[in-house]
Design a protein around this motif. Structure first.
Motif, PDB file in Angstrom:
ATOM      1  N   LYS A 209       0.825  -1.209   0.000  1.00 32.90           N
ATOM      2  CA  LYS A 209       0.000   0.000   0.000  1.00 32.90           C
ATOM      3  C   LYS A 209       0.863   1.265   0.000  1.00 32.90           C
ATOM      4  O   LYS A 209       0.414   2.314  -0.451  1.00 32.90           O
ATOM      5  CB  LYS A 209      -0.943  -0.007   1.202  1.00 32.90           C
ATOM      6  CG  LYS A 209      -1.988  -1.106   1.150  1.00 32.90           C
ATOM      7  CD  LYS A 209      -2.906  -1.090   2.352  1.00 32.90           C
ATOM      8  CE  LYS A 209      -3.959  -0.017   2.229  1.00 32.90           C
ATOM      9  NZ  LYS A 209      -4.923  -0.281   1.159  1.00 32.90           N
ATOM     10  N   ARG A 271      -2.395 -11.805 -12.155  1.00 36.06           N
ATOM     11  CA  ARG A 271      -3.281 -11.233 -13.180  1.00 36.06           C
ATOM     12  C   ARG A 271      -4.748 -11.328 -12.762  1.00 36.06           C
ATOM     13  O   ARG A 271      -5.553 -10.425 -13.050  1.00 36.06           O
ATOM     14  CB  ARG A 271      -3.058 -11.945 -14.516  1.00 36.06           C
ATOM     15  CG  ARG A 271      -1.722 -11.602 -15.161  1.00 36.06           C
ATOM     16  CD  ARG A 271      -1.650 -12.092 -16.587  1.00 36.06           C
ATOM     17  NE  ARG A 271      -1.629 -13.546 -16.677  1.00 36.06           N
ATOM     18  CZ  ARG A 271      -0.532 -14.292 -16.607  1.00 36.06           C
ATOM     19  NH1 ARG A 271       0.645 -13.708 -16.413  1.00 36.06           N
ATOM     20  NH2 ARG A 271      -0.596 -15.606 -16.715  1.00 36.06           N
ATOM     21  N   GLU A 274      -5.395  -8.620 -10.039  1.00 35.51           N
ATOM     22  CA  GLU A 274      -5.299  -7.258 -10.561  1.00 35.51           C
ATOM     23  C   GLU A 274      -6.652  -6.756 -11.036  1.00 35.51           C
ATOM     24  O   GLU A 274      -6.905  -5.542 -11.022  1.00 35.51           O
ATOM     25  CB  GLU A 274      -4.280  -7.197 -11.703  1.00 35.51           C
ATOM     26  CG  GLU A 274      -2.838  -7.132 -11.243  1.00 35.51           C
ATOM     27  CD  GLU A 274      -1.858  -7.111 -12.382  1.00 35.51           C
ATOM     28  OE1 GLU A 274      -0.736  -6.582 -12.200  1.00 35.51           O
ATOM     29  OE2 GLU A 274      -2.195  -7.626 -13.476  1.00 35.51           O
ATOM     30  N   ALA A 275      -7.508  -7.681 -11.441  1.00 34.99           N
ATOM     31  CA  ALA A 275      -8.845  -7.303 -11.897  1.00 34.99           C
ATOM     32  C   ALA A 275      -9.798  -7.018 -10.746  1.00 34.99           C
ATOM     33  O   ALA A 275     -10.900  -6.503 -10.970  1.00 34.99           O
ATOM     34  CB  ALA A 275      -9.422  -8.413 -12.784  1.00 34.99           C
ATOM     35  N   THR A 276      -9.388  -7.333  -9.511  1.00 32.62           N
ATOM     36  CA  THR A 276     -10.290  -7.170  -8.367  1.00 32.62           C
ATOM     37  C   THR A 276     -10.154  -5.818  -7.681  1.00 32.62           C
ATOM     38  O   THR A 276     -11.048  -5.402  -6.955  1.00 32.62           O
ATOM     39  CB  THR A 276     -10.041  -8.275  -7.322  1.00 32.62           C
ATOM     40  OG1 THR A 276      -8.706  -8.130  -6.784  1.00 32.62           O
ATOM     41  CG2 THR A 276     -10.178  -9.656  -7.953  1.00 32.62           C
ATOM     42  N   SER A 277      -9.013  -5.150  -7.865  1.00 31.39           N
ATOM     43  CA  SER A 277      -8.780  -3.888  -7.172  1.00 31.39           C
ATOM     44  C   SER A 277      -7.618  -3.157  -7.831  1.00 31.39           C
ATOM     45  O   SER A 277      -6.741  -3.780  -8.441  1.00 31.39           O
ATOM     46  CB  SER A 277      -8.465  -4.144  -5.685  1.00 31.39           C
ATOM     47  OG  SER A 277      -8.098  -2.953  -5.025  1.00 31.39           O
ATOM     48  N   GLY A 278      -7.596  -1.836  -7.698  1.00 31.15           N
ATOM     49  CA  GLY A 278      -6.466  -1.053  -8.164  1.00 31.15           C
ATOM     50  C   GLY A 278      -5.414  -0.851  -7.096  1.00 31.15           C
ATOM     51  O   GLY A 278      -4.367  -0.251  -7.356  1.00 31.15           O
ATOM     52  N   ASP A 279      -5.662  -1.333  -5.884  1.00 30.24           N
ATOM     53  CA  ASP A 279      -4.754  -1.194  -4.752  1.00 30.24           C
ATOM     54  C   ASP A 279      -3.936  -2.476  -4.610  1.00 30.24           C
ATOM     55  O   ASP A 279      -4.503  -3.563  -4.453  1.00 30.24           O
ATOM     56  CB  ASP A 279      -5.566  -0.927  -3.482  1.00 30.24           C
ATOM     57  CG  ASP A 279      -4.699  -0.721  -2.257  1.00 30.24           C
ATOM     58  OD1 ASP A 279      -4.127  -1.710  -1.773  1.00 30.24           O
ATOM     59  OD2 ASP A 279      -4.585   0.427  -1.792  1.00 30.24           O
ATOM     60  N   VAL A 280      -2.600  -2.367  -4.663  1.00 29.22           N
ATOM     61  CA  VAL A 280      -1.752  -3.556  -4.626  1.00 29.22           C
ATOM     62  C   VAL A 280      -1.887  -4.291  -3.292  1.00 29.22           C
ATOM     63  O   VAL A 280      -1.866  -5.526  -3.245  1.00 29.22           O
ATOM     64  CB  VAL A 280      -0.278  -3.183  -4.896  1.00 29.22           C
ATOM     65  CG1 VAL A 280       0.595  -4.428  -4.878  1.00 29.22           C
ATOM     66  CG2 VAL A 280      -0.144  -2.487  -6.243  1.00 29.22           C
ATOM     67  N   ARG A 282      -4.563  -4.499  -1.419  1.00 28.15           N
ATOM     68  CA  ARG A 282      -5.813  -5.248  -1.508  1.00 28.15           C
ATOM     69  C   ARG A 282      -5.660  -6.447  -2.432  1.00 28.15           C
ATOM     70  O   ARG A 282      -6.217  -7.526  -2.179  1.00 28.15           O
ATOM     71  CB  ARG A 282      -6.927  -4.329  -2.004  1.00 28.15           C
ATOM     72  CG  ARG A 282      -8.251  -5.001  -2.311  1.00 28.15           C
ATOM     73  CD  ARG A 282      -8.878  -5.628  -1.093  1.00 28.15           C
ATOM     74  NE  ARG A 282      -9.187  -4.625  -0.086  1.00 28.15           N
ATOM     75  CZ  ARG A 282      -9.621  -4.903   1.131  1.00 28.15           C
ATOM     76  NH1 ARG A 282      -9.756  -6.173   1.492  1.00 28.15           N
ATOM     77  NH2 ARG A 282      -9.890  -3.958   1.989  1.00 28.15           N
ATOM     78  N   GLN A 283      -4.887  -6.311  -3.501  1.00 29.58           N
ATOM     79  CA  GLN A 283      -4.663  -7.427  -4.417  1.00 29.58           C
ATOM     80  C   GLN A 283      -3.959  -8.586  -3.716  1.00 29.58           C
ATOM     81  O   GLN A 283      -4.309  -9.750  -3.922  1.00 29.58           O
ATOM     82  CB  GLN A 283      -3.841  -6.947  -5.619  1.00 29.58           C
ATOM     83  CG  GLN A 283      -4.582  -6.004  -6.547  1.00 29.58           C
ATOM     84  CD  GLN A 283      -3.667  -5.335  -7.559  1.00 29.58           C
ATOM     85  OE1 GLN A 283      -2.488  -5.652  -7.645  1.00 29.58           O
ATOM     86  NE2 GLN A 283      -4.209  -4.407  -8.331  1.00 29.58           N
TER      87      GLN A 283
END
Length: 334
Positions: A209, A271, A274-280, A282-283
């Motif tokens: 984050k 990959r 990455e489609a679930t959130s723009g926050d690393v 959270r990914q």
């Protein structure tokens, strides 16, 4: 703010991070103890009553670990129930699989930005309840809130302290250059040393984050934490009855096999999340829950055969004790 080539003030940063980590681990330890005091006996009865069905056992393990905030605590309760004859060893395996999913809830909580606002409120409310609460139950709730507030506060402190590392290019380049296998080894080693997968994953989430930890390295370290977390259960199982040893061995095999399968899939998992959130951050938390859920569901249909295999490999010892053996056994169980 240091430039990309300027080293951060290590003499200030390292002691501060270590102090924050000490507070974080202290808060986690007391949170687990407080939750067990508040809900441990009820949790034990619930586990004993709801393990006839593998899927139900998995759900019970998930809920128990979420409430106790410790997969190790859940597994230790399961071991005590197996030894007492309240559940069979095959029934215990579903609960252990559920505990692997339940341990991902904490990483989801750590990924919330609002955590920094909850920490002071929890610290204050917990302190007041613990000091002014009437009766042990309210004091116990206060200890839970105080410990949880300390966990949030210390994790935010660690993240704020490490912010200068986000502009330190050598560290970023090193993290990006790590292979998945080396990241797994780092995560396993850190978790075995500090004896907390929650701490390892939580710090990885916080570093992500702050822009320090790239997604691939964070996922690899998370996978390593799944292996490292087996250390405390295995150590606790050594010298105990075969039921305890089989339980620890099952958790170790579960995590080692799923991590071995997961290492080649780090890129694909990255990959997907990455489609679930723009926050690393959270990914990484989403990768944690996706990976552990997939691993648990993969093993769940095969638990009866796995249980029989482990019972053949580690059969119960004959019930034959030397004089004083029962007393020695009781002492070793405390």
């Amino acid at each position: 703010m240091p430039s990309d080539s300027t080293a951060p003030p290590w003499d200030e940063l390292v002691p501060s991070v270590l102090a924050g980590l000490a507070l974080f681990l202290f808060g986690l330890r007391h949170l687990g103890q407080s939750l067990q005091e508040v809900a441990g006996e009820r949790m034990k009865r619930s586990i004993a009553a709801a393990t006839d069905n593998r899927l139900l056992g998995l759900l019970v393990g998930l809920v128990a670990t979420t409430l106790l905030d410790s997969s190790s605590a859940t597994i230790i309760i399961v071991i005590s129930l197996v030894r007492a004859g309240q559940i069979s060893f095959p029934q215990a395996l579903g609960v252990i699989l559920g505990s692997n999913i339940g341990t991902t809830v904490s990483s989801q909580i750590y990924a919330f930005d609002a955590m920094k606002y909850y920490a002071p409120a929890l610290l204050l409310a917990g302190f007041l309840l613990h000091v002014l609460g009437r009766g042990e139950r309210w004091k116990g709730y206060g200890a839970v809130a105080l410990s949880l507030g300390l966990v949030f506060f210390s994790l935010n402190f660690i993240g704020d302290t490490m912010k200068p590392l986000g502009d330190y290019r050598p560290l970023r380049d090193w993290l990006v250059g790590q292979s998945s296998a080396s990241g797994v080894l780092v995560g396993a080693a850190i978790t075995a040393i500090i004896q907390s997968s929650s701490a390892t994953v939580g710090i990885a989430v916080k570093m992500a984050k702050e822009g320090i930890m790239p997604l691939g390295a964070g996922i690899a370290i998370m996978l390593g934490a799944e292996v490292g977390t087996c250390a405390d259960v295995m150590v606790a199982s050594i010298g105990r009855e075969r039921a305890a040893l089989r339980t620890g061995l099952f958790q170790l095999l579960l995590n080692v096999i799923t991590v071995a399968l997961g290492i080649p899939l780090v890129g694909l998992l990255g990959r997907l999340v990455e489609a679930t959130s723009g926050d690393v951050g959270r990914q990484i938390a989403n990768a944690h829950i996706l990976f552990n859920t997939a691993g648990a569901l993969l093993f769940l249909p095969f638990t009866p055969w796995i249980a029989r295999l482990l019972e053949r490999l580690l059969p119960d010892r004959p019930r034959r004790e030397a004089p004083g053996g029962a007393a020695a056994l009781r002492l070793s169980d405390t």
